[in-house]
Every structure is written in C-alpha cells, then in structure tokens.
Scaffold this motif. Structure first.
Motif, PDB file in Angstrom:
ATOM      1  N   ARG A  40      -7.827   4.715   4.562  1.00  0.00           N
ATOM      2  CA  ARG A  40      -8.605   3.841   3.680  1.00  0.00           C
ATOM      3  C   ARG A  40      -8.036   3.855   2.263  1.00  0.00           C
ATOM      4  O   ARG A  40      -7.863   2.802   1.634  1.00  0.00           O
ATOM      5  CB  ARG A  40     -10.070   4.284   3.657  1.00  0.00           C
ATOM      6  N   ILE A  41      -7.710   5.051   1.764  1.00  0.00           N
ATOM      7  CA  ILE A  41      -7.154   5.181   0.417  1.00  0.00           C
ATOM      8  C   ILE A  41      -5.798   4.478   0.324  1.00  0.00           C
ATOM      9  O   ILE A  41      -5.501   3.778  -0.650  1.00  0.00           O
ATOM     10  CB  ILE A  41      -7.029   6.672   0.037  1.00  0.00           C
ATOM     11  N   ALA A  42      -4.980   4.655   1.374  1.00  0.00           N
ATOM     12  CA  ALA A  42      -3.672   4.009   1.394  1.00  0.00           C
ATOM     13  C   ALA A  42      -3.810   2.492   1.393  1.00  0.00           C
ATOM     14  O   ALA A  42      -3.050   1.778   0.725  1.00  0.00           O
ATOM     15  CB  ALA A  42      -2.885   4.465   2.622  1.00  0.00           C
ATOM     16  N   GLU A  43      -4.798   1.995   2.139  1.00  0.00           N
ATOM     17  CA  GLU A  43      -5.048   0.547   2.183  1.00  0.00           C
ATOM     18  C   GLU A  43      -5.457   0.024   0.821  1.00  0.00           C
ATOM     19  O   GLU A  43      -4.996  -1.026   0.370  1.00  0.00           O
ATOM     20  CB  GLU A  43      -6.158   0.241   3.204  1.00  0.00           C
ATOM     21  N   GLU A  44      -6.347   0.765   0.170  1.00  0.00           N
ATOM     22  CA  GLU A  44      -6.816   0.358  -1.158  1.00  0.00           C
ATOM     23  C   GLU A  44      -5.667   0.333  -2.156  1.00  0.00           C
ATOM     24  O   GLU A  44      -5.556  -0.594  -2.969  1.00  0.00           O
ATOM     25  CB  GLU A  44      -7.919   1.311  -1.647  1.00  0.00           C
ATOM     26  N   LYS A  45      -4.819   1.339  -2.099  1.00  0.00           N
ATOM     27  CA  LYS A  45      -3.672   1.388  -3.016  1.00  0.00           C
ATOM     28  C   LYS A  45      -2.709   0.239  -2.756  1.00  0.00           C
ATOM     29  O   LYS A  45      -2.169  -0.367  -3.681  1.00  0.00           O
ATOM     30  CB  LYS A  45      -2.941   2.722  -2.874  1.00  0.00           C
ATOM     31  N   ALA A  46      -2.496  -0.070  -1.474  1.00  0.00           N
ATOM     32  CA  ALA A  46      -1.601  -1.166  -1.111  1.00  0.00           C
ATOM     33  C   ALA A  46      -2.163  -2.496  -1.594  1.00  0.00           C
ATOM     34  O   ALA A  46      -1.437  -3.358  -2.115  1.00  0.00           O
ATOM     35  CB  ALA A  46      -1.385  -1.188   0.399  1.00  0.00           C
ATOM     36  N   ALA A  47      -3.491  -2.674  -1.428  1.00  0.00           N
ATOM     37  CA  ALA A  47      -4.135  -3.917  -1.872  1.00  0.00           C
ATOM     38  C   ALA A  47      -4.070  -4.043  -3.387  1.00  0.00           C
ATOM     39  O   ALA A  47      -3.828  -5.133  -3.929  1.00  0.00           O
ATOM     40  CB  ALA A  47      -5.592  -3.944  -1.394  1.00  0.00           C
ATOM     41  N   GLU A  48      -4.289  -2.917  -4.075  1.00  0.00           N
ATOM     42  CA  GLU A  48      -4.230  -2.921  -5.543  1.00  0.00           C
ATOM     43  C   GLU A  48      -2.820  -3.256  -6.027  1.00  0.00           C
ATOM     44  O   GLU A  48      -2.636  -4.035  -6.971  1.00  0.00           O
ATOM     45  CB  GLU A  48      -4.648  -1.545  -6.058  1.00  0.00           C
TER      46      GLU A  48
END
Length: 315
Positions: free
Chosen positions: A295-303
C-alpha cells in the motif's frame, strides 16, 4: 536481522533433486520437530507435488521438542493429502526401523525385487538426514557433522533388494520470507554461523522462551522472568555464569552462545519454537505487513506520477 544463507552447491542440489524426482516413489522429508514449518523447504514441496509423489514427513528430534506441540503437528500434517507424519528420533533404532514400512504404505505398488521402493531423503541442513541414512543402513555411508551443509552430493544406496535410498544435500531456499523463520533456523543451527549474529539470535530465542517457557529459564538459570525482555535474559545468563569482559561489563557474546547451546542440546528442556496456532498467527502478521508495504509503495508511486504530471503541465 534478515538471515539468508544459500551456498552455491544448494542450487545444484535443487536441480539434481528435480531431475531425480521422476524416478522416486516416496519422499522422506526430514523436519526439525521443534520448528516443523520453519524447517520445511518450500522447494521440496514444489518439486514433489509437480511429480505427484507422496511424502513421509519425519518430525525428527522429538526428544528435544515439546510433546504437546509435536502431537499438534502430527495431526496437522496427517490431515494433508498424500502426507503421513512420523514423530521420531534417530537415537532410537526402533523408530528408524519403522520408516521403510511407512514408506511402503504410501507406495504399495512397489517394494519387490523387480520394482524396488525408491525413497528420496530430503530436508534442510542439520536436521538429521545423514544420521537417519546411516541408521537405516546400519553403517556409516553419509558424512555427519554438527555444522549445516555437511552433505554436498547426492548418494544412491540399496537398503535391501526391495528398497533404494537416495540421500540429498541439505537445501535451504534462496529467500527466507519471514524474519522469525530465519531466526528460528539460526537458533536451531540449520544456518551457518557466518550468516548470523549470535546475540540477535539469542535475543529472539530468549523472547520465545519468556513467552512460552519461562519456567525453564527459571529452572536452568534461576531467573525471575516477570518483566524481562530478551536482553534481560542474556544479562541474567551472563550474571549467573559469571561471563564478564574486562571492565566488569557482561559478556553478551559468551552468554548468547551459552543460551543457544543449552537450547540446541536440550539442556534447557523440551522446547518447540512454533505450533500450528503460532504459525498461523505469524503468517497472518506477515501477510498484513506485506499488504501494508504494498500500500505504501503504491501511494509513493502514485505521488511520484502526480508530481511528474504537474511538472509536465507546468512546462
């Protein structure tokens, strides 16, 4: 500490085992009864299931394991298709002598001179495979040592005219997913000492003992365990044994080694580092941690993508 240990010969052993599995009738997978799932190589499961071979799961070293935990593990494995669990110790010849008959029960179409029963003995380092092989054959044919990865090559030997044994090198797998598994394997001496820091492994062991076997710490070292953590236990061992370095500080290295040795030899008592219930809890926790990381990796990628998009709009 994330413990990983995969010497080069293990990769070759995996390839050879996969090739030989076609000509095998039963897999005898030797597990450490104190940590059956942590000491179960997923590569063995993968190889044998691909060839649809039944498995006798030998829960070895039951003389060192908690009897209640061993009984729970036997029920757990017996419920699996094509699997029979056999708690035993290589120290008892009568236990060893039952293995060929148990294997024949899993492959009743074999076991005659024209079709000998072909058994492959597999498992991770230092669980007692070579000792088992020697005990079955009643002579020293496999090199035995108290260090992981003593056996380096595959051996094919006749138990009698009806039974063929194939011994394989101890295999770990390239990546140990759960840190607790690596620590349990290290505590039980299945991983080479050059791949670990004994003080950290001893802290892990001490924390398990505090949670599930505090009475054994009291009996062995006279510790009042209430309110202690892993580091406190190691300090207590050092104090009890008089392990100090120059200047009077506790010798953590020596105390850690002593705690690990007492566990490995059984001097602490009969201890299991996992049960089916604690294993399920560990797997659930690991899955939750992996989901959170994703989830954190996804958020960072989206950001990062959003920032890139803003940059393009700005130009």
């Amino acid at each position: 500490m994330s413990i990983q240990w995969f010497p080069g010969h293990m990769n070759a052993a995996k390839r050879e085992a996969a090739e030989q599995m076609e000509n095998i009738d039963v897999v005898v997978e030797v597990l450490d009864a104190r940590l059956p799932e942590a000491s179960r190589n997923p590569l063995v499961e993968e190889i044998r299931k691909f060839r649809q071979r039944p498995c006798l799961k030998v829960l070895n070293k039951i003389d060192l394991a908690d009897p209640a935990a061993t009984a729970a593990w036997k029920a757990y494995y017996d419920a699996q298709e094509g699997v029979t669990a056999y708690p035993m110790t290589t120290k008892k010849p009568a236990d060893v002598a039952r293995i060929p008959a148990l294997c024949l029960g899993l492959a009743p179409h074999r076991g005659v001179p024209t079709k000998p029963l072909r058994i492959m003995i597999m498992g991770i380092p230092n669980v007692g495979k070579s000792t088992l092989m020697n005990a079955l054959l009643k002579k020293r044919v496999a090199k035995v040592g108290d260090e992981p990865a003593v056996t380096k090559t595959q051996q094919r030997l006749y138990l009698d005219k009806h039974t063929v044994l194939v011994d394989t090198p101890g295999m770990l797998w390239p990546k140990i997913a759960m840190a607790s598994d690596g620590l349990a394997l290290a505590a039980s001496h299945a991983i080479g000492s050059n791949a670990l820091i004994e003080e950290e492994v001893a802290e892990y062991l001490a924390s398990v003992l505090l949670e599930r076997y505090p009475q054994l710490l009291t009996a062995r070292y006279g510790l009042k365990t209430e309110g202690m953590d892993g580091v406190d236990v190691i300090e207590g061992v050092a104090a009890r044994r008089g392990y100090r370095v120059r200047g009077g500080e506790f010798d953590y290295e020596k105390a850690s080694h002593m705690l690990l040795q007492d566990y490995r030899s059984g001097a602490l008592g009969r201890i299991s580092l996992e049960t089916p219930e604690t294993r399920a809890a560990s797997l659930a926790q690991h899955a939750a941690e992996m989901a959170e990381k994703a989830r954190i990796a996804e958020e960072k990628a989206a950001e990062k993508a959003e920032q890139a998009a803003r940059g393009k709009r700005g130009t």
